[in-house]
Scaffold this motif. Structure first.
Motif, PDB file in Angstrom:
ATOM      1  N   ASN A 124       0.586  -1.297   0.012  1.00 10.96           N
ATOM      2  CA  ASN A 124      -0.253  -0.156  -0.393  1.00 10.96           C
ATOM      3  C   ASN A 124       0.812   1.579  -0.203  1.00 10.96           C
ATOM      4  O   ASN A 124       1.807   1.051   0.857  1.00 10.96           O
ATOM      5  CB  ASN A 124      -1.135  -0.046   1.264  1.00 10.96           C
ATOM      6  CG  ASN A 124      -1.761  -0.723   1.256  1.00 10.96           C
ATOM      7  OD1 ASN A 124      -2.404  -1.364   0.452  1.00 10.96           O
ATOM      8  ND2 ASN A 124      -2.346  -1.335   2.475  1.00 10.96           N
ATOM      9  N   ARG A 125       0.043   2.209  -0.910  1.00  7.87           N
ATOM     10  CA  ARG A 125       0.812   3.335  -0.505  1.00  7.87           C
ATOM     11  C   ARG A 125      -0.360   4.434  -0.356  1.00  7.87           C
ATOM     12  O   ARG A 125      -1.166   4.414  -0.959  1.00  7.87           O
ATOM     13  CB  ARG A 125       2.146   3.945  -2.154  1.00  7.87           C
ATOM     14  CG  ARG A 125       3.200   2.885  -2.081  1.00  7.87           C
ATOM     15  CD  ARG A 125       4.284   3.193  -0.615  1.00  7.87           C
ATOM     16  NE  ARG A 125       5.381   2.617  -1.762  1.00  7.87           N
ATOM     17  CZ  ARG A 125       5.846   1.559  -0.859  1.00  7.87           C
ATOM     18  NH1 ARG A 125       4.757   0.741   0.309  1.00  7.87           N
ATOM     19  NH2 ARG A 125       6.774   0.937  -1.582  1.00  7.87           N
ATOM     20  N   GLY A 126       0.332   5.368   0.160  1.00 12.89           N
ATOM     21  CA  GLY A 126      -0.405   6.936   0.149  1.00 12.89           C
ATOM     22  C   GLY A 126       0.247   8.245  -0.564  1.00 12.89           C
ATOM     23  O   GLY A 126       1.775   8.010  -0.310  1.00 12.89           O
ATOM     24  N   ILE A 127      -0.974   8.897  -1.536  1.00 10.89           N
ATOM     25  CA  ILE A 127       0.299   9.703  -2.465  1.00 10.89           C
ATOM     26  C   ILE A 127      -0.481  11.398  -2.072  1.00 10.89           C
ATOM     27  O   ILE A 127      -1.847  11.431  -2.067  1.00 10.89           O
ATOM     28  CB  ILE A 127       0.197  10.120  -3.852  1.00 10.89           C
ATOM     29  CG1 ILE A 127       0.480   7.885  -3.892  1.00 10.89           C
ATOM     30  CG2 ILE A 127       0.437  10.104  -5.099  1.00 10.89           C
ATOM     31  CD1 ILE A 127       0.317   7.475  -5.258  1.00 10.89           C
ATOM     32  N   GLY A 128       0.241  11.575  -1.822  1.00 10.97           N
ATOM     33  CA  GLY A 128      -0.690  13.737  -1.573  1.00 10.97           C
ATOM     34  C   GLY A 128       0.195  14.141  -3.175  1.00 10.97           C
ATOM     35  O   GLY A 128       1.280  14.714  -2.812  1.00 10.97           O
ATOM     36  N   SER A 129      -0.745  15.089  -2.908  1.00 11.63           N
ATOM     37  CA  SER A 129      -0.480  16.080  -3.934  1.00 11.63           C
ATOM     38  C   SER A 129       0.232  17.359  -3.386  1.00 11.63           C
ATOM     39  O   SER A 129      -0.976  18.207  -2.454  1.00 11.63           O
ATOM     40  CB  SER A 129      -1.693  16.318  -5.185  1.00 11.63           C
ATOM     41  OG  SER A 129      -1.769  17.477  -5.922  1.00 11.63           O
ATOM     42  N   GLN A 130       0.872  17.902  -3.972  1.00 11.36           N
ATOM     43  CA  GLN A 130       1.534  19.423  -3.710  1.00 11.36           C
ATOM     44  C   GLN A 130       1.035  20.637  -4.696  1.00 11.36           C
ATOM     45  O   GLN A 130       0.676  21.346  -4.502  1.00 11.36           O
ATOM     46  CB  GLN A 130       3.017  18.918  -3.617  1.00 11.36           C
ATOM     47  CG  GLN A 130       3.927  17.860  -2.779  1.00 11.36           C
ATOM     48  CD  GLN A 130       5.907  18.161  -2.882  1.00 11.36           C
ATOM     49  OE1 GLN A 130       5.466  17.817  -3.593  1.00 11.36           O
ATOM     50  NE2 GLN A 130       5.715  18.619  -1.559  1.00 11.36           N
ATOM     51  N   ARG A 131       0.430  20.280  -5.581  1.00  9.54           N
ATOM     52  CA  ARG A 131       0.122  20.848  -6.610  1.00  9.54           C
ATOM     53  C   ARG A 131      -1.791  21.239  -5.778  1.00  9.54           C
ATOM     54  O   ARG A 131      -2.107  22.532  -6.358  1.00  9.54           O
ATOM     55  CB  ARG A 131       0.309  20.558  -8.301  1.00  9.54           C
ATOM     56  CG  ARG A 131       1.750  20.305  -8.437  1.00  9.54           C
ATOM     57  CD  ARG A 131       1.677  19.773  -9.539  1.00  9.54           C
ATOM     58  NE  ARG A 131       3.179  19.238 -10.116  1.00  9.54           N
ATOM     59  CZ  ARG A 131       3.599  18.180 -10.698  1.00  9.54           C
ATOM     60  NH1 ARG A 131       2.768  18.178 -11.333  1.00  9.54           N
ATOM     61  NH2 ARG A 131       4.892  18.602 -10.614  1.00  9.54           N
ATOM     62  N   GLN A 132      -2.544  20.295  -6.048  1.00 11.52           N
ATOM     63  CA  GLN A 132      -4.308  20.289  -5.354  1.00 11.52           C
ATOM     64  C   GLN A 132      -3.999  20.278  -4.823  1.00 11.52           C
ATOM     65  O   GLN A 132      -4.136  18.666  -3.904  1.00 11.52           O
ATOM     66  CB  GLN A 132      -4.533  19.470  -6.561  1.00 11.52           C
ATOM     67  CG  GLN A 132      -5.991  19.144  -6.825  1.00 11.52           C
ATOM     68  CD  GLN A 132      -6.890  18.243  -7.419  1.00 11.52           C
ATOM     69  OE1 GLN A 132      -6.282  17.936  -8.238  1.00 11.52           O
ATOM     70  NE2 GLN A 132      -8.181  18.497  -7.391  1.00 11.52           N
ATOM     71  N   VAL A 133      -4.453  21.539  -3.866  1.00 10.59           N
ATOM     72  CA  VAL A 133      -4.712  20.812  -2.419  1.00 10.59           C
ATOM     73  C   VAL A 133      -5.854  20.045  -2.072  1.00 10.59           C
ATOM     74  O   VAL A 133      -6.945  19.669  -2.789  1.00 10.59           O
ATOM     75  CB  VAL A 133      -5.563  22.427  -1.976  1.00 10.59           C
ATOM     76  CG1 VAL A 133      -5.713  22.506  -0.430  1.00 10.59           C
ATOM     77  CG2 VAL A 133      -4.369  23.433  -2.291  1.00 10.59           C
ATOM     78  N   GLY A 134      -5.620  19.179  -1.052  1.00 10.33           N
ATOM     79  CA  GLY A 134      -6.256  18.129  -0.750  1.00 10.33           C
ATOM     80  C   GLY A 134      -6.998  16.822  -1.418  1.00 10.33           C
ATOM     81  O   GLY A 134      -7.660  15.934  -0.651  1.00 10.33           O
ATOM     82  N   LEU A 135      -5.766  17.261  -2.331  1.00  9.11           N
ATOM     83  CA  LEU A 135      -5.965  16.014  -3.305  1.00  9.11           C
ATOM     84  C   LEU A 135      -5.291  14.122  -2.353  1.00  9.11           C
ATOM     85  O   LEU A 135      -4.490  14.657  -2.733  1.00  9.11           O
ATOM     86  CB  LEU A 135      -5.406  16.038  -4.682  1.00  9.11           C
ATOM     87  CG  LEU A 135      -6.040  14.132  -5.622  1.00  9.11           C
ATOM     88  CD1 LEU A 135      -7.453  14.191  -5.522  1.00  9.11           C
ATOM     89  CD2 LEU A 135      -4.829  14.833  -7.071  1.00  9.11           C
TER      90      LEU A 135
END
Length: 253
Positions: A124-135
């Protein structure tokens, strides 16, 4: 970005989504460092440390150790503009949600951080966008026999058709519902894929969710996306995330 009341909205979604929100947070500036090692949910293998690629924005060097699935899973530095974590929130529900309707169980399986029992191994991985807030995107790569992988995709298609009116699911004594289950068009480079959207409802709050499941041989990729900063907005798994994940699966062989 802080998860407060919205945590109940995603109570029945993969726990890695919580980690994804944290690593893509806009409350503090990005450091370029990889998340602290914790091991994947299934394999217990350590995550890689900070790499030069992650700090510079260049692609990370391919992993040469670990299992095939570990080499196939996304790592920090693989996707510029995203932070990737193998950590999960210990306060988030873990496991395999149980649907109230048998026909909808394949959809419930896709929501948890542990897939259906036919999976031999999962990372498993969690991926957070630094460009689209909250994605936030949760990514799970699982190995199956090829016949079981094909059967999974077929069962998902059948479940989407049968469960358009919605269903409920329970995990760790927490129950939520999924409304308006609809097939969604989405292009991938795998052998076959299925995509759908739904509205997750828990604790009086709701969130728009997009899911993509891709089969490449006996490997199955599950991608789940939502916007925690604006849960009511439609979310979509970013194409570059799906493409990069499939590229790594194919490269791992």
């Amino acid at each position: 970005m802080r998860i407060t009341a919205r945590a109940t909205t995603v109570a029945l979604l993969p726990a890695l989504l919580f980690a994804a929100v944290g690593c893509g947070s806009t409350d503090t500036p990005a450091t370029g460092k990889a998340p602290a090692p914790s091991g994947s949910a299934a394999s217990g293998a350590p995550a890689t440390g900070t790499s030069a690629g992650a700090a510079s924005g260049a692609p990370a060097a391919p992993k040469t150790g670990g299992t095939k699935l570990e080499r196939a899973s996304l790592e920090q530095g693989d996707l510029p503009g995203y932070q990737i974590s193998s950590q999960s929130n210990p306060n988030a529900p873990h496991g395999q949600p149980q649907a109230d309707k048998k026909a909808c169980q394949p959809l419930a399986d896709a929501m948890g951080d542990k897939p259906d029992p036919a999976a031999r191994e999962s990372v498993n991985r969690g991926i957070g966008s630094q460009r689209q807030v909250g994605l936030a995107v949760a990514a799970t790569v699982s190995s199956y026999s090829e016949s079981d992988a094909k059967r999974l995709v077929s069962r998902l298609r059948q479940a989407i058709a049968a469960c358009g009116g919605g269903f409920s699911a329970t995990i760790e004594k927490q129950t939520g519902s999924y409304k308006d289950v609809k097939a969604a068009a989405y292009k991938t480079g795998g052998d076959e894929s299925v995509s759908w959207t739904t509205t997750a409802v828990a604790g009086g709050a709701s969130a728009q969710v997009h899911l993509v499941v891709v089969r490449q041989g006996g490997t199955v990729v599950r991608l789940t996306a939502l916007n925690v900063a604006a849960a009511g907005q439609k979310a979509q798994v970013p194409q570059e995330v799906a493409d990069k994940q499939l590229e790594k699966v194919k490269r791992a062989g």
